[in-house]
Design a protein around this motif. Structure first.
Motif, PDB file in Angstrom:
ATOM      1  N   PRO A 192       0.840  -1.210   0.000  1.00  0.00           N
ATOM      2  CA  PRO A 192       0.000   0.000   0.000  1.00  0.00           C
ATOM      3  C   PRO A 192       0.872   1.255   0.000  1.00  0.00           C
ATOM      4  O   PRO A 192       1.815   1.368   0.796  1.00  0.00           O
ATOM      5  N   ALA A 193       0.572   2.174  -0.915  1.00  0.00           N
ATOM      6  CA  ALA A 193       1.369   3.402  -1.051  1.00  0.00           C
ATOM      7  C   ALA A 193       0.896   4.403   0.003  1.00  0.00           C
ATOM      8  O   ALA A 193      -0.041   5.172  -0.226  1.00  0.00           O
ATOM      9  N   ASP A 194       1.577   4.409   1.148  1.00  0.00           N
ATOM     10  CA  ASP A 194       1.107   5.244   2.261  1.00  0.00           C
ATOM     11  C   ASP A 194       1.921   6.511   2.448  1.00  0.00           C
ATOM     12  O   ASP A 194       1.649   7.301   3.349  1.00  0.00           O
ATOM     13  N   ALA A 195       2.937   6.745   1.580  1.00  0.00           N
ATOM     14  CA  ALA A 195       3.743   7.953   1.775  1.00  0.00           C
ATOM     15  C   ALA A 195       4.503   8.300   0.505  1.00  0.00           C
ATOM     16  O   ALA A 195       4.740   7.450  -0.359  1.00  0.00           O
ATOM     17  N   LEU A 196       4.898   9.583   0.426  1.00  0.00           N
ATOM     18  CA  LEU A 196       5.778  10.078  -0.630  1.00  0.00           C
ATOM     19  C   LEU A 196       7.154  10.289  -0.008  1.00  0.00           C
ATOM     20  O   LEU A 196       7.278  10.884   1.064  1.00  0.00           O
ATOM     21  N   PHE A 197       8.204   9.783  -0.675  1.00  0.00           N
ATOM     22  CA  PHE A 197       9.566   9.890  -0.165  1.00  0.00           C
ATOM     23  C   PHE A 197      10.374  10.791  -1.078  1.00  0.00           C
ATOM     24  O   PHE A 197      10.335  10.653  -2.312  1.00  0.00           O
ATOM     25  N   MET A 198      11.149  11.725  -0.459  1.00  0.00           N
ATOM     26  CA  MET A 198      12.025  12.630  -1.201  1.00  0.00           C
ATOM     27  C   MET A 198      13.426  12.511  -0.651  1.00  0.00           C
ATOM     28  O   MET A 198      13.632  12.530   0.571  1.00  0.00           O
ATOM     29  N   LEU A 199      14.400  12.364  -1.542  1.00  0.00           N
ATOM     30  CA  LEU A 199      15.786  12.143  -1.139  1.00  0.00           C
ATOM     31  C   LEU A 199      16.408  13.448  -0.632  1.00  0.00           C
ATOM     32  O   LEU A 199      16.417  14.458  -1.343  1.00  0.00           O
TER      33      LEU A 199
END
Length: 470
Positions: free
Chosen positions: A46-53
């Motif tokens: 389940p896609a529960d978050a957006l990740f940024m490097l």
């Protein structure tokens, strides 16, 4: 770990937001730290978050066809992935890729619901535009894939139709001729019966017929055109001597079936009767022609059956996907499928005896043979030599596809295994297919695909390990 407002502002995705929005965002986001070679999220979850490097390096992969395909590898600050479509309506989103670190890394993590709220509040029109673009890209990709599959199917179907047409037409033609020959046999038999034949004479005629058929089925040496003509003349002369009309019409049939003038004498001696010889030899002529036509029908039917078997072998419709693969049948079925394109080209087979099997996907390996042989045929342009070699050592099986064409142009060699690279003129195909062949050999089978080229020709060598995972 909480995130500082200034660090949020430094990311290119959020650099245009006002202080109020940045404060709202920093209150909902947090920083996640991961060691090297750590899975941050996995495809299908389940896609529960957006990740940024924030720092470090990420690797994005997507699983397809039994392998993990690298989508992106980057150390660019602000690179993002995850719940990128959280703002869209529809069923709950899942991660479309797997994100892992290649070295110690820090990420800004924003929950999917908060990201969706941010996008809707800050740029509501963009939500509709992005949805439209996304669906349009999906539709375009689907249409292109279908077109590629149909194009490949069309080429193979055209080759198969051409190959099937010849034996099918031969069978139809032979059947039509067989019908007329059987009718002729009935006519001659009626003429013979009108002479009041005794049972003993009928038995001798049948015996003569069986001897002729048996002789016709035996292999015989090839005759030159002059020898064939002399044989026909000697048979015709002997037939005329015993009073057979149309002797020069009968002689070619008897000669083609392996008979000679001595056979004519043997028939006369065996039957030994005041029989009408023209009807008797006419009956024997139709007998031999009938046998020849039945052999032709059998050969055509066998050819059709072989072609169907080759298609079955090529597509592996009834076999498990992964298995121990015998290389030779796959190559041979590919040659059948490409027979039309190989017209005029000499195909030499240098197969090693008792070649061991390799673990793999037979239908995919057939795609490799198809690309390599098809490219060789293009290089030869209808004339030349195509050589297929197989060999093995303790660790691997090797397959070489060699042509004596002009070689790969210098300008193409560095890019030969890139998608859509071609040596053909504009509009003649979408590429050599070597990128796909290399991917199948190396990623799917753990092997290697290399080549050598020069003015004397080009040789591609496929190395397939004999043990899975080698």
């Amino acid at each position: 770990m909480p995130v500082d407002v200034d660090e949020v502002r430094s990311l290119f995705l959020f650099e245009s937001l006002d202080d109020e929005a940045l404060t709202w965002l920093s209150a909902r986001a947090d920083v996640r730290v991961h060691d090297a070679d750590t899975v941050v999220f996995a495809e299908g979850e389940p896609a529960d978050a957006l990740f940024m490097l924030l720092e470090g390096e990420l690797l994005l992969t997507k699983h397809g066809g039994g392998e993990d395909v690298v989508i992106n590898r980057t150390a660019h600050r602000g690179a993002y992935s995850g719940a990128v479509r959280a703002f869209a309506s529809g069923p709950p989103e899942v991660y479309q890729t797997t994100l892992r670190t290649t070295r110690p890394s820090r990420f800004l993590r924003l929950p999917a619901g908060d990201f969706a709220t941010l996008v809707v509040q800050q740029c509501p029109m963009a939500v509709h535009l992005l949805d439209g673009i996304y669906e349009g890209v999906r539709a375009t990709e689907s249409a292109l894939r279908q077109r590629e599959h149909l194009a490949q199917l069309g080429v193979l179907s055209a080759n198969l139709a051409h190959e099937l047409n010849n034996p099918a037409a031969a069978a139809v033609r032979a059947t039509e001729q067989l019908r007329s020959r059987v009718a002729g046999m009935r006519t001659k038999l009626r003429l013979l019966a009108g002479k009041g034949l005794s049972p003993e004479l009928v038995a001798r005629l049948i015996e003569t017929q069986e001897v002729a058929v048996e002789r016709a089925m035996k292999p015989r040496p090839e005759l030159s055109a002059l020898e064939e003509s002399d044989l026909e003349d000697s048979i015709a002369d002997r037939l005329q001597e015993i009073g057979v009309g149309h002797a020069y019409d009968l002689a070619p049939v008897f000669a083609a079936s392996g008979m000679d003038a001595q056979w004519v004498d043997d028939v006369v001696e065996r039957v030994d009767s005041g029989l009408e010889w023209e009807a008797a030899f006419g009956w024997l002529r139709y007998t031999l022609e009938t046998e020849a036509l039945m052999s032709e029908i059998e050969e055509a039917s066998t050819r059709i059956s072989s072609l169907v078997g080759a298609v079955k072998q090529y597509s592996h419709l009834d076999q498990a996907q992964h298995q121990d693969v015998d290389i030779k049948p796959g190559i041979e079925s590919t040659l059948v499928m490409l027979a039309r394109k190989l017209a005029g080209i000499e195909v030499r087979r240098e197969y090693a005896a008792a070649l061991p099997t390799v673990p793999g996907y037979p239908a995919e390996l057939n795609q490799v043979w198809t690309n390599l042989i098809d490219n060789a045929a293009d290089a030869l342009a209808g004339h030349g030599v195509l050589t297929l070699r197989t060999r093995a050592d303790d660790a691997a099986v090797f397959v070489e596809v060699a042509d004596d064409g002009p070689g790969v142009p210098e300008s193409v060699r560095e890019h030969l295994f890139e998608p859509f690279v071609t040596t053909k003129a504009a509009g003649e195909g979408s590429g050599l297919g070597l990128e796909n062949a290399k991917r199948i050999v190396e990623r799917r089978h753990g092997g290697s695909l290399t080549y050598t080229t020069g003015p004397e020709g080009t040789t591609f060598c496929v190395r397939l390990p004999r043990a899975a995972g080698a």
